[in-house]
Motif scaffolding. Structure first.
Motif, PDB file in Angstrom:
ATOM      1  N   VAL B  82      32.104  18.252 -89.099  1.00 15.50           N
ATOM      2  CA  VAL B  82      31.626  18.944 -90.465  1.00 15.50           C
ATOM      3  C   VAL B  82      31.443  17.590 -91.483  1.00 15.50           C
ATOM      4  O   VAL B  82      30.496  17.813 -92.222  1.00 15.50           O
ATOM      5  N   VAL B  83      32.455  16.988 -91.574  1.00 12.95           N
ATOM      6  CA  VAL B  83      32.433  15.923 -92.483  1.00 12.95           C
ATOM      7  C   VAL B  83      31.271  14.905 -92.407  1.00 12.95           C
ATOM      8  O   VAL B  83      30.500  14.639 -92.953  1.00 12.95           O
ATOM      9  N   SER B  84      31.304  14.513 -90.995  1.00 18.47           N
ATOM     10  CA  SER B  84      30.410  13.374 -90.371  1.00 18.47           C
ATOM     11  C   SER B  84      28.998  13.981 -90.218  1.00 18.47           C
ATOM     12  O   SER B  84      28.026  13.330 -90.609  1.00 18.47           O
ATOM     13  N   ASN B  90      23.740  14.599 -92.251  1.00 20.88           N
ATOM     14  CA  ASN B  90      22.556  15.589 -92.527  1.00 20.88           C
ATOM     15  C   ASN B  90      22.089  15.393 -94.024  1.00 20.88           C
ATOM     16  O   ASN B  90      20.844  15.214 -94.414  1.00 20.88           O
ATOM     17  N   THR B  91      22.918  15.280 -94.944  1.00 22.51           N
ATOM     18  CA  THR B  91      22.520  15.349 -96.334  1.00 22.51           C
ATOM     19  C   THR B  91      22.147  13.857 -96.793  1.00 22.51           C
ATOM     20  O   THR B  91      21.131  13.814 -97.220  1.00 22.51           O
ATOM     21  N   LEU B  92      22.760  12.941 -96.218  1.00 22.35           N
ATOM     22  CA  LEU B  92      22.411  11.677 -96.597  1.00 22.35           C
ATOM     23  C   LEU B  92      21.038  11.437 -95.990  1.00 22.35           C
ATOM     24  O   LEU B  92      20.097  10.500 -96.697  1.00 22.35           O
ATOM     25  N   GLY B  93      20.728  11.911 -94.800  1.00 24.29           N
ATOM     26  CA  GLY B  93      19.550  11.643 -94.124  1.00 24.29           C
ATOM     27  C   GLY B  93      18.405  12.143 -94.889  1.00 24.29           C
ATOM     28  O   GLY B  93      17.291  11.608 -95.136  1.00 24.29           O
ATOM     29  N   THR B 172      22.986   8.319 -89.483  1.00 29.15           N
ATOM     30  CA  THR B 172      22.121   8.828 -90.614  1.00 29.15           C
ATOM     31  C   THR B 172      20.718   8.583 -90.079  1.00 29.15           C
ATOM     32  O   THR B 172      19.953   9.136 -90.525  1.00 29.15           O
ATOM     33  N   ALA B 173      20.461   7.381 -89.695  1.00 27.86           N
ATOM     34  CA  ALA B 173      19.192   6.810 -89.330  1.00 27.86           C
ATOM     35  C   ALA B 173      18.289   8.038 -88.573  1.00 27.86           C
ATOM     36  O   ALA B 173      17.124   8.367 -88.984  1.00 27.86           O
ATOM     37  N   PHE B 174      19.000   8.788 -87.810  1.00 31.38           N
ATOM     38  CA  PHE B 174      18.397   9.826 -87.039  1.00 31.38           C
ATOM     39  C   PHE B 174      18.045  10.938 -87.606  1.00 31.38           C
ATOM     40  O   PHE B 174      16.694  11.411 -87.610  1.00 31.38           O
ATOM     41  N   SER B 175      18.872  11.446 -88.612  1.00 27.58           N
ATOM     42  CA  SER B 175      18.356  12.330 -89.354  1.00 27.58           C
ATOM     43  C   SER B 175      17.132  11.917 -90.317  1.00 27.58           C
ATOM     44  O   SER B 175      16.403  12.705 -90.796  1.00 27.58           O
TER      45      SER B 175
END
Lengths: 455, 293
Positions: B82-84, B90-93, B172-175
């Motif tokens: 959930v956290v990562s 997701n949010t950061l992406g 994150t890059a993927f998202s």
């Protein structure tokens, strides 16, 4: 395939598929190569420690010279001991990957014998003169419950307290320190903490990371000083649960880390702490006392990972006392490693020839000297080169009468893991010694299938 | 496939011929091992210390549910996922993708390059980088000291958060890539019309952008979650699941049981349960995806 499909194409297609399958499954070791002995051993995780590799290289040269056309393939596995064992066990599961000779810790060997990984060596040993030179305890080290012998030990070890005389002088402690019980060990550590700030007073290996090093050098050195047969009762053939000694030993570990007498907890739980003690804490004068093994000196002699000529002058050894100083007053644990031949080895006979070269009298002396081992052969123990090889070797050889061996049973490695977890819990403060001991007892019942006795 | 009804049964069977090798290989290398794994989960197979293995039915599963360490691992796995994955990656992406749309080309290129570098690094390299960043004498504490902020031993006091952060950094890059593509699909005239009607940034995001990229959100969540559930190397290299079992997620717990405690049967049973956790997440996301705009 439907039965009414034309058969004309099926065979070639099947053949093609099978061909693919067979080639994809290749890539094992040189199965069928009868001229190569594959030797698997553990290489230190410290890139400066290569004395074992150098020794094996020299024996390889000697062997290849004496046996033209035969080659020795050394397969080092550079990993912490737990991971090395896992890797070796997986290699031994299949004839494609099984080596011809494997280096086995005596505490795991019974477990691997029971799993059917190793070959009994009795037929070979019967024809080998040198076997009579091995002391009885060593001959029994790799003897299984079936009475057969599965490994040839190359040395043993004992354990005691190493301490730094310089730091002791600063703390006002005696240069010929001889603690008589646990409290005197802790008191010396407290004195160092008070008088010489910035120095780690007492190192006791602990936790899951260091693995068996923590269980044996740390926990069992304490546990076996609490009374007779505190871990396994050979008379009842049962493991001991709910022992008071067990809790007391955990209590000692808790005291060391709770009072901040040991290394920083995160350093202590790191798998590489042993390497750091040898190459950093001791040589840099950051550590006063370490509950450690007889082999420590090998780190500092010529070609060791950390040249430290002054160690003979700066460090001294003291026997580890029993809990309250009860007879016999001293305690030590012994282990050691053996060379064994896997059940699925392709060239067991050639492996045995190599093992004999490895264990020739000359090579045995050389190995015990470079590996800082305590000799397991009478002829080696009497050799002047061995006796003068290392300061402290006499001290550690004198501990042999007080030493204990771990219960050589197939489930011991699992018991050891459970002890490591209990130690880690009290070290981090996640559990009290009583709670950690209770959790251990529960695990023990599962491991030993209920065959436990309350003490 | 069938073009006319004159196809006899025999001819239809012929079509299987070219598929045979592939089918055989799949059966051998995919279905075989999977079946074998399922079988092992119901036995007491050990890596060492026991010669045979016996069928023990549901014992391994019963043991897992009674095992405090297993429950701890399930809990930590949920926290980690959930956290990562759900919150972090997701949010950061999405935020990065949104900001990059508004940024100038050089900034966009630089940010993209940095974020994607973290993603293409091999897992073990990233793990050691982050270990060096978080450890007691590491970069993070050096920076905090320099700013006169209290430093602490992150890998020891907050291990699960440290590895979660590491996973965010790495994944994150993927998202970001998926969301960049999705945002590019949102027609400009719709957002402009909303702007003319006086909708602020937040309302535009909520009522226009998010509904329009909902499918991408579902896909990203699903892929992130499944890859995060199976993260092993990162955690193993950073903390080994420790101290104690404070960062022991299910994959690490599984390894510990199967290879350190030699209980292959039990470890495999745990692996099957991990598969179950993954399927649960997938079902939830698929349900969410089905909702039509």
């Amino acid at each position: 395939m439907r039965p009414n499909a034309p058969p004309t194409l099926a065979p070639p297609v099947l053949a093609l598929a099978l061909g693919l399958v067979l080639t994809a499954c290749g890539g094992g070791s040189g199965a069928g190569d009868t001229n190569t002995v594959e030797v698997v051993y553990n290489r230190s995780t410290d890139n400066n420690i290569r004395f074992k590799d150098a020794f094996l290289e020299s024996v390889k040269k000697e062997f290849e010279k004496a046996h033209p056309g035969k080659t020795v393939k050394l397969i080092p596995v550079q990993a912490p001991d737990n991971d090395y064992a896992t890797k070796a066990q997986q290699m031994m599961r299949s004839p494609k990957t099984a080596p011809d000779l494997v280096y086995e810790d005596t505490f795991r060997i019974n477990s691997d014998i029971k799993a059917g990984y190793l070959k009994p060596l009795d037929d070979y040993l019967a024809k080998w003169d040198a076997w009579d030179q091995f002391v009885d305890t060593a001959r029994a080290a790799a003897k299984a419950e079936d009475g057969k012998t599965y490994g040839v030990p190359d040395g043993t070890d004992t354990r005691g307290l190493w301490y730094n005389k310089e730091i002791f002088a600063k703390a006002g402690l005696p240069a010929d320190w001889r603690p008589r019980n646990w409290n005197e060990v802790l008191d010396a550590a407290r004195t160092v903490k008070r008088e010489v700030p910035g120095v780690i007073p007492l190192n006791v290996y602990t936790g899951k990371g260091p693995g068996e090093a923590a269980v044996m050098q740390g926990f069992e050195m304490l546990l076996y000083g609490t009374g007779a047969d505190p871990l396994y009762d050979p008379a009842a053939k049962k493991w001991v649960a709910g022992g008071k000694g067990f809790q007391d030993a955990l209590g000692f570990v808790r005291t060391v880390y709770g009072e901040k007498l040991g290394p920083d907890v995160s350093d202590a739980l790191d798998p590489n702490v042993g390497t750091r003690v040898a190459t950093e804490f001791f040589p840099e004068g950051k550590l006063a006392i370490s509950l450690d093994g007889s082999w420590m000196g090998q780190n500092w002699i010529n070609k060791g990972p950390k040249e430290w000529p002054a160690w003979e002058k700066d460090l001294a050894q003291a026997p580890m006392p029993t809990q309250h100083g009860q007879a016999p007053g001293k305690v030590s644990m012994s282990g050691g490693w053996t060379w064994a031949i896997p059940q699925k080895a392709n060239n067991p006979d050639l492996a045995w020839e190599f093992l004999k070269t490895l264990q020739s009298r000359e090579n045995a002396v050389r190995w015990d000297v470079v590996g800082a081992q305590i000799a397991v052969r009478k002829d080696v123990a009497a050799d002047p080169r061995y006796l003068s090889s290392m300061p402290g070797i006499r001290f550690f050889t004198q501990l042999v009468p007080y030493t204990h061996y771990r219960p050589a049973l197939p489930v011991y490695p699992q018991v050891s893991t459970a002890i490591g977890e209990a130690m880690e819990k009290v070290t981090t403060g996640d559990a009290s010694p009583a709670a950690a001991a209770k959790a251990y007892d529960e695990q023990l019942r599962t491991i030993a299938d209920g065959a436990v006795v309350e003490k | 496939m069938s073009r006319d009804s004159r196809d006899s049964r025999g001819a239809r069977a012929w079509r299987w011929v070219p598929l045979t090798p592939a089918t055989l290989l799949l059966l051998l290398f995919l279905a075989g091992p999977i079946g074998y794994c399922v079988w092992i989960a119901f036995t007491d197979t050990q890596l060492t210390g026991a010669s045979g293995s016996h069928f023990v039915g549901l014992d391994n599963f019963r043991r897992a549910f009674a095992d405090e360490d297993f429950r701890n691992a399930v809990w930590l796995t949920l926290v980690f996922t959930v956290v990562s994955a759900v919150l972090g990656q997701n949010t950061l992406g999405l935020a990065l993708a949104g900001l990059m749309r508004a940024a100038s080309r050089p900034v966009r290129t630089l940010t993209g390059a940095l974020v994607i570098t973290a993603w293409v690094l091999p897992e073990i390299v990233a793990a050691f980088l982050l270990y060096a960043f978080f450890r007691r004498e590491g970069t993070l504490n050096a920076v905090l000291d320099w700013l006169h902020l209290p430093s602490q031993n992150w890998l020891f006091t907050l291990p699960i958060l440290a590895v979660s952060f590491a996973n965010v950094w790495r994944g994150t890059a993927f998202s970001m890539l998926i969301y960049s593509a999705a945002l590019a699909e949102v027609p400009r005239d719709v957002t402009e019309a909303a702007e003319v009607d006086g909708a602020g940034g937040v309302r535009r995001l909520r009522y226009i952008t998010l509904p329009m990229i909902r499918r991408s959100i579902g896909t990203t969540l699903m892929l992130n979650t499944l890859s995060t559930l199976s993260v092993f190397g990162l955690i193993w290299a950073m903390t080994r699941g420790g101290p104690g079992n404070r960062s022991q997620t299910l994959p690490v717990f599984m390894y510990d049981q199967a290879f350190l405690k030699s209980l292959i049967g039990y470890g495999t049973a745990v692996a099957l349960l991990l598969l179950l956790v993954g399927s649960l997440f997938s079902v939830v996301y698929l349900r969410l995806l089905k909702v039509e705009v």
